[in-house]
Write a protein that holds these residues in place. Structure first.
Motif, short mmCIF file in Angstrom:
data_model
loop_
_atom_site.label_atom_id
_atom_site.label_comp_id
_atom_site.label_asym_id
_atom_site.label_seq_id
_atom_site.Cartn_x
_atom_site.Cartn_y
_atom_site.Cartn_z
N ARG A 27 0.79 -1.27 0.04
CA ARG A 27 -0.03 0.05 0.07
C ARG A 27 0.85 1.27 0.00
NH1 ARG A 27 -3.76 0.91 5.31
NH2 ARG A 27 -3.82 3.42 5.09
N LEU A 28 2.00 1.33 0.76
CA LEU A 28 2.87 2.46 0.93
C LEU A 28 3.63 2.58 -0.33
CD1 LEU A 28 4.11 2.28 4.52
CD2 LEU A 28 2.45 3.66 3.85
N PHE A 29 3.85 1.34 -0.94
CA PHE A 29 4.88 1.65 -2.00
C PHE A 29 3.89 2.00 -3.24
CE2 PHE A 29 5.99 -0.38 -6.17
CZ PHE A 29 7.39 0.13 -6.53
N LEU A 30 2.89 1.72 -3.51
CA LEU A 30 2.08 2.03 -4.45
C LEU A 30 1.73 3.53 -4.28
CD1 LEU A 30 -0.43 -0.90 -4.78
CD2 LEU A 30 1.16 -0.35 -6.51
N GLY A 31 1.25 3.71 -3.09
CA GLY A 31 0.88 5.15 -3.00
C GLY A 31 2.02 6.29 -3.21
N VAL A 32 3.38 5.81 -2.48
CA VAL A 32 4.52 6.83 -2.72
C VAL A 32 4.72 6.81 -4.17
CG1 VAL A 32 6.90 7.02 -2.05
CG2 VAL A 32 5.12 6.58 -0.28
N THR A 33 4.56 5.81 -4.94
CA THR A 33 5.08 5.78 -6.33
C THR A 33 4.15 6.70 -7.22
OG1 THR A 33 5.96 3.76 -6.19
CG2 THR A 33 5.73 4.52 -8.24
N PHE A 34 3.01 6.55 -6.68
CA PHE A 34 2.12 7.40 -7.59
C PHE A 34 2.15 8.93 -7.03
CE2 PHE A 34 -1.55 5.56 -10.13
CZ PHE A 34 -0.78 4.25 -10.10
N LEU A 35 2.49 9.12 -5.86
CA LEU A 35 2.90 10.63 -5.53
C LEU A 35 4.02 11.26 -6.51
CD1 LEU A 35 2.67 13.08 -3.75
CD2 LEU A 35 4.29 12.02 -2.09
N TYR A 36 5.12 10.22 -6.47
CA TYR A 36 5.92 10.67 -7.26
C TYR A 36 5.87 10.94 -8.56
CZ TYR A 36 10.98 10.06 -9.04
OH TYR A 36 12.01 10.30 -9.88
N ALA A 37 5.02 9.95 -9.18
CA ALA A 37 4.68 10.13 -10.69
C ALA A 37 3.95 11.41 -10.60
CB ALA A 37 3.91 8.96 -11.15
N GLY A 38 2.98 11.68 -9.75
CA GLY A 38 2.25 12.87 -10.06
C GLY A 38 3.11 14.25 -10.11
N VAL A 39 3.85 14.22 -8.96
CA VAL A 39 4.67 15.37 -8.86
C VAL A 39 5.60 15.51 -9.89
CG1 VAL A 39 6.28 16.41 -7.21
CG2 VAL A 39 4.32 15.48 -6.27
N ASP A 40 6.19 14.27 -10.33
CA ASP A 40 7.07 14.51 -11.46
C ASP A 40 6.76 14.94 -12.51
OD1 ASP A 40 10.06 13.89 -12.17
OD2 ASP A 40 9.23 12.20 -13.46
N LYS A 41 5.50 14.87 -12.96
CA LYS A 41 4.81 15.53 -14.06
C LYS A 41 4.56 16.90 -14.11
CE LYS A 41 2.06 11.30 -15.57
NZ LYS A 41 2.71 10.37 -14.75
N LEU A 42 4.32 17.24 -12.63
CA LEU A 42 3.97 18.64 -12.61
C LEU A 42 5.37 19.62 -12.50
CD1 LEU A 42 1.30 18.30 -9.76
CD2 LEU A 42 0.74 19.25 -12.16
N ILE A 43 6.42 18.99 -12.17
CA ILE A 43 7.45 19.67 -12.12
C ILE A 43 8.37 19.67 -13.10
CG2 ILE A 43 7.51 19.67 -9.52
CD1 ILE A 43 9.83 17.77 -9.53
N ASP A 44 8.02 18.67 -14.15
CA ASP A 44 9.01 18.59 -15.35
C ASP A 44 8.36 19.56 -16.53
OD1 ASP A 44 9.67 17.87 -17.86
OD2 ASP A 44 9.53 15.62 -17.54
#
Ligand code: FES
Length: 361
Positions: A27-44
């Protein structure tokens, strides 16, 4: 209670504790990975654009070519690419928040499942064999935690119940509908706040820019001031390769045109030079192979439009997005990852007298 799990409430509670604890890392891995993916899109800085390397627009265009849901991508994606990219990023952040807090947990996990399946049908669809693609495992991970739920363990509400003042719970409890609306409102607002923070403060603090060519890269040579002819490009032949100076034989027969992209003296072993193709405007990469041949390729990954990077350890051009790798010594053929299409060659001309390297018309 499933048969065989025990015969009383204490056994069931213990088993539920073990189950939710066992699933907590996932649960934590999936959640953190999706956070990373979302933020990465916004700051790219390249992602939320209609066109250009690494843009959501170019990725959606590529998906239309390969995806089994191409008509949907065409209608709902290509019509509003930037909005779609932004929505995906915010949805990924909201899914992380739901997974982390346990608020609307099953709905968040189901959204993670839906998003992962969509990615599988688009970004990962061209990956062969399928097990190289990352999105199908994410889909099954979300399916697992969606089916299991939280068991009311490790959630923000269970934490509050255990730690907050009992008086807080003396009031009439809100109806399930009202609680669902409150949870959804909290997740929506918190996700937008995180997205806004990432898109402004995060981007400026991190100074994000898609990495150019990896270590070993050198800066492009300064232009000599001549302007490139905007002739249509791209001979797909071996015109990408030019003989090294001082060996003139085999060098591109096409006349030199456009600015100098590098000088032969800048090209050492294990080094790559990035440049902007004056004809297409795409990022390009210039390399000197082990046999001395100088080659240039369009650095736009043929999978979904990210910019490839030079990996001097393996002598490959690799894509940071989904792991495609291209061998510059063999016409930039794809040797790994979700594409089998080689990088496009860029015809170059090496002036053996001056050592200047230019893009051929
Ligand atoms: Fe997907 Fe390059 S964009 S591997």
């Amino acid at each position: 209670m499933p048969p065989g799990w025990g015969s009383d409430e204490a056994d069931a509670a213990t088993l539920l504790d073990r189950l939710t604890l066992a699933l907590l890392p996932l649960r934590l891995f999936l959640g953190v990975t999706f956070l990373y993916a979302g933020v990465d899109k916004l700051i790219d800085p390249t992602f939320l654009r209609v066109t250009g390397p690494g843009s959501i627009g170019s990725q959606l265009t590529e998906f239309v070519r390969v995806s089994p849901i191409a008509p949907l991508v065409q209608v709902f994606g290509l019509s509003f690419p930037v909005q779609v990219g932004f929505l995906i990023a915010v949805a990924e952040i909201a899914i992380w928040l739901g997974a982390l807090t346990g608020l609307l947990f099953r709905l968040s996990a189901a959204a993670g499942l839906a998003l992962s399946i969509t990615f599988w049908l688009t970004a990962s669809w061209a990956t062969r064999p399928y097990y190289y693609g990352p999105d199908l495992p994410y889909a099954f991970g979300w399916l697992t935690v969606a089916l299991a739920g939280t068991g009311d363990r490790f959630t923000i509400e269970s934490w509050f119940r255990a730690n907050a003042d009992d008086d807080l719970y003396d009031d009439e409890p809100a109806s399930p509908e009202r609680r669902a609306v409150l949870r959804a409102g909290f997740l929506g607002l918190a996700s937008l706040a995180v997205a806004a923070f990432a898109g402004t403060v995060g981007a400026s603090v991190l100074g994000r820019e898609r990495p150019g060519l990896a270590s070993g890269s050198a800066s492009p040579a300064p232009s000599d001031g001549s302007t490139g002819a905007a002739a249509p490009s791209a001979s797909p032949s071996a015109g990408a390769a030019a003989s090294p100076a001082p060996t003139a034989a085999g060098a591109s027969q096409a006349p030199a045109s456009g600015p100098v992209i590098a000088r032969v003296s800048q090209l050492g072993s294990g080094r790559a030079i990035s440049f902007a193709d004056p004809i297409s405007g795409d990022p390009g990469v210039l390399l000197k192979l082990a046999d001395g041949k100088i080659v240039a390729f369009d650095a736009i990954c043929t999978h979904a439009g990210c910019t490839v990077e030079w990996d001097p350890t393996y002598d490959l051009l690799v894509c940071p997005c989904h792991g495609a790798a291209f061998d510059p010594a063999h016409d930039a053929q794809a040797v790994a990852g979700p594409t089998s299409t080689p990088l496009s060659p860029i015809p170059i001309h090496v002036d053996t007298a001056s050592g200047r390297i230019t893009v051929s018309a």
